[in-house]
Design a protein around this motif. Structure first.
Motif, PDB file in Angstrom:
ATOM      1  N   ARG A  55       0.826  -1.209   0.000  1.00 40.24           N
ATOM      2  CA  ARG A  55       0.000   0.000   0.000  1.00 40.24           C
ATOM      3  C   ARG A  55       0.863   1.264   0.000  1.00 40.24           C
ATOM      4  NH1 ARG A  55      -5.209   0.928   3.840  1.00 40.24           N
ATOM      5  NH2 ARG A  55      -5.593   3.105   3.328  1.00 40.24           N
ATOM      6  N   GLU A  56       1.979   1.224   0.697  1.00 37.87           N
ATOM      7  CA  GLU A  56       2.867   2.378   0.814  1.00 37.87           C
ATOM      8  C   GLU A  56       3.506   2.765  -0.518  1.00 37.87           C
ATOM      9  OE1 GLU A  56       3.323  -0.498   2.812  1.00 37.87           O
ATOM     10  OE2 GLU A  56       1.989   0.340   4.322  1.00 37.87           O
ATOM     11  N   GLU A  57       3.450   1.883  -1.515  1.00 35.38           N
ATOM     12  CA  GLU A  57       4.025   2.150  -2.833  1.00 35.38           C
ATOM     13  C   GLU A  57       3.020   2.821  -3.768  1.00 35.38           C
ATOM     14  OE1 GLU A  57       6.550  -1.264  -4.466  1.00 35.38           O
ATOM     15  OE2 GLU A  57       5.131  -2.291  -3.140  1.00 35.38           O
ATOM     16  N   CYS A  58       1.792   3.014  -3.318  1.00 38.38           N
ATOM     17  CA  CYS A  58       0.696   3.405  -4.209  1.00 38.38           C
ATOM     18  C   CYS A  58      -0.008   4.681  -3.757  1.00 38.38           C
ATOM     19  CB  CYS A  58      -0.347   2.284  -4.250  1.00 38.38           C
ATOM     20  SG  CYS A  58       0.297   0.656  -4.588  1.00 38.38           S
ATOM     21  N   ASN A  59      -0.733   5.269  -4.700  1.00 40.27           N
ATOM     22  CA  ASN A  59      -1.646   6.387  -4.436  1.00 40.27           C
ATOM     23  C   ASN A  59      -3.057   5.917  -4.740  1.00 40.27           C
ATOM     24  OD1 ASN A  59       0.531   8.142  -3.923  1.00 40.27           O
ATOM     25  ND2 ASN A  59       0.742   8.568  -6.091  1.00 40.27           N
ATOM     26  N   PHE A  60      -4.033   6.448  -4.003  1.00 45.05           N
ATOM     27  CA  PHE A  60      -5.421   6.012  -4.172  1.00 45.05           C
ATOM     28  C   PHE A  60      -6.384   7.184  -4.130  1.00 45.05           C
ATOM     29  CE2 PHE A  60      -3.010   2.871  -1.793  1.00 45.05           C
ATOM     30  CZ  PHE A  60      -3.194   1.732  -2.558  1.00 45.05           C
ATOM     31  N   VAL A  61      -7.445   7.079  -4.901  1.00 44.04           N
ATOM     32  CA  VAL A  61      -8.602   7.957  -4.780  1.00 44.04           C
ATOM     33  C   VAL A  61      -9.814   7.033  -4.791  1.00 44.04           C
ATOM     34  CG1 VAL A  61      -9.923   9.886  -5.722  1.00 44.04           C
ATOM     35  CG2 VAL A  61      -7.432   9.830  -6.015  1.00 44.04           C
ATOM     36  N   LYS A  77       8.924  -3.608  -9.128  1.00 40.27           N
ATOM     37  CA  LYS A  77       9.470  -3.173  -7.847  1.00 40.27           C
ATOM     38  C   LYS A  77      10.560  -2.132  -8.067  1.00 40.27           C
ATOM     39  CE  LYS A  77      10.736  -5.017  -3.393  1.00 40.27           C
ATOM     40  NZ  LYS A  77       9.669  -4.342  -2.699  1.00 40.27           N
ATOM     41  N   ASP A  78      10.537  -1.075  -7.259  1.00 42.65           N
ATOM     42  CA  ASP A  78      11.516   0.018  -7.280  1.00 42.65           C
ATOM     43  C   ASP A  78      11.456   0.871  -8.546  1.00 42.65           C
ATOM     44  OD1 ASP A  78      12.478  -0.745  -4.750  1.00 42.65           O
ATOM     45  OD2 ASP A  78      13.828  -2.205  -5.667  1.00 42.65           O
ATOM     46  N   SER A  79      10.420   0.733  -9.344  1.00 41.59           N
ATOM     47  CA  SER A  79      10.257   1.564 -10.531  1.00 41.59           C
ATOM     48  C   SER A  79       9.740   2.938 -10.115  1.00 41.59           C
ATOM     49  CB  SER A  79       9.282   0.918 -11.511  1.00 41.59           C
ATOM     50  OG  SER A  79       9.036   1.784 -12.592  1.00 41.59           O
ATOM     51  N   LYS A  80      10.222   3.984 -10.769  1.00 35.43           N
ATOM     52  CA  LYS A  80       9.741   5.342 -10.497  1.00 35.43           C
ATOM     53  C   LYS A  80       8.508   5.666 -11.337  1.00 35.43           C
ATOM     54  CE  LYS A  80      12.989   6.290  -7.625  1.00 35.43           C
ATOM     55  NZ  LYS A  80      12.703   6.266  -6.217  1.00 35.43           N
ATOM     56  N   LYS A  81       8.302   4.928 -12.413  1.00 34.38           N
ATOM     57  CA  LYS A  81       7.152   5.151 -13.285  1.00 34.38           C
ATOM     58  C   LYS A  81       5.921   4.487 -12.669  1.00 34.38           C
ATOM     59  CE  LYS A  81       5.367   4.482 -17.885  1.00 34.38           C
ATOM     60  NZ  LYS A  81       5.447   3.780 -19.135  1.00 34.38           N
ATOM     61  N   LEU A  82       4.839   5.254 -12.570  1.00 30.72           N
ATOM     62  CA  LEU A  82       3.614   4.725 -11.978  1.00 30.72           C
ATOM     63  C   LEU A  82       2.599   4.367 -13.058  1.00 30.72           C
ATOM     64  CD1 LEU A  82       3.126   7.185  -8.971  1.00 30.72           C
ATOM     65  CD2 LEU A  82       4.191   4.926  -8.968  1.00 30.72           C
ATOM     66  N   SER A  83       2.041   3.192 -12.951  1.00 34.15           N
ATOM     67  CA  SER A  83       0.933   2.771 -13.803  1.00 34.15           C
ATOM     68  C   SER A  83      -0.351   3.243 -13.141  1.00 34.15           C
ATOM     69  CB  SER A  83       0.917   1.249 -13.941  1.00 34.15           C
ATOM     70  OG  SER A  83       2.101   0.807 -14.546  1.00 34.15           O
ATOM     71  N   GLU A 112      -5.506   9.255  -0.879  1.00 31.22           N
ATOM     72  CA  GLU A 112      -4.314   8.873  -0.114  1.00 31.22           C
ATOM     73  C   GLU A 112      -3.124   8.862  -1.068  1.00 31.22           C
ATOM     74  OE1 GLU A 112      -2.604   4.805   1.795  1.00 31.22           O
ATOM     75  OE2 GLU A 112      -4.629   5.357   2.399  1.00 31.22           O
ATOM     76  N   TYR A 113      -2.128   9.703  -0.774  1.00 31.85           N
ATOM     77  CA  TYR A 113      -0.956   9.802  -1.626  1.00 31.85           C
ATOM     78  C   TYR A 113       0.271   9.378  -0.826  1.00 31.85           C
ATOM     79  CZ  TYR A 113      -4.169  12.367  -4.545  1.00 31.85           C
ATOM     80  OH  TYR A 113      -5.245  12.724  -5.308  1.00 31.85           O
ATOM     81  N   ASN A 114       0.902   8.296  -1.259  1.00 36.84           N
ATOM     82  CA  ASN A 114       2.071   7.765  -0.588  1.00 36.84           C
ATOM     83  C   ASN A 114       3.351   7.953  -1.376  1.00 36.84           C
ATOM     84  OD1 ASN A 114       0.606   6.663   1.677  1.00 36.84           O
ATOM     85  ND2 ASN A 114      -0.183   5.137   0.267  1.00 36.84           N
ATOM     86  N   VAL A 115       3.255   8.151  -2.683  1.00 30.50           N
ATOM     87  CA  VAL A 115       4.424   8.324  -3.551  1.00 30.50           C
ATOM     88  C   VAL A 115       4.179   9.461  -4.528  1.00 30.50           C
ATOM     89  CG1 VAL A 115       5.224   5.942  -3.399  1.00 30.50           C
ATOM     90  CG2 VAL A 115       3.622   6.571  -5.171  1.00 30.50           C
ATOM     91  N   GLU A 116       5.256   9.978  -5.080  1.00 32.98           N
ATOM     92  CA  GLU A 116       5.145  11.042  -6.085  1.00 32.98           C
ATOM     93  C   GLU A 116       5.324  10.486  -7.468  1.00 32.98           C
ATOM     94  OE1 GLU A 116       7.561  14.421  -5.322  1.00 32.98           O
ATOM     95  OE2 GLU A 116       7.157  14.327  -3.200  1.00 32.98           O
TER      96      GLU A 116
END
Length: 116
Positions: A55-61, A77-83, A112-116
């Motif tokens: 969950r900490e790796e993701c953003n949710f609405v 894992k460890d990718s900066k690009k978000l799907s 909930e925003y956990n990553v940029e």
């Protein structure tokens, strides 16, 4: 003695504020955990390698009273690009992916925003 009272008051206030801050997110925990687990399983199938998405790796609405969850996550894992994906959750907690454009008509309930 006065210092002890001030410290106790500060401690009580901070405990109260921390407790109140988490109550909103708890309403959505079950649905968010459900989509994280479902997405993790899908990624494991696609890449044929275990993907333990957190969950900490993701953003949710969350939209429409927990029936839709928009999710941004790193596919690898460890990718900066978000799907990105929009997931629909039915009454039986079955998760299905739908077109992201569908969220244009929805009102958000929780973010909930956990990553940029």
């Amino acid at each position: 003695m006065k210092l002890v009272k001030v410290c106790l008051l500060a401690l009580s206030l901070s405990v109260f504020l921390v407790g109140c801050g988490n109550s909103e997110s708890k309403k959505y925990d079950e649905k968010i955990d459900l989509v994280v687990e479902d997405t993790s399983k899908s990624l494991t199938r696609v890449y044929e390698k275990e993907r333990d998405l957190k969950r900490e790796e993701c953003n949710f609405v969350v939209y429409d009273n927990k029936h839709y969850v928009y999710m941004e996550y790193p596919a690898k894992k460890d990718s900066k690009k978000l799907s990105r994906q929009l997931l629909k959750i039915d009454a039986d907690n079955e998760v299905s992916m739908i077109a992201i454009s569908y969220m244009d008509g929805l009102d958000s309930d929780y973010e909930e925003y956990n990553v940029e």
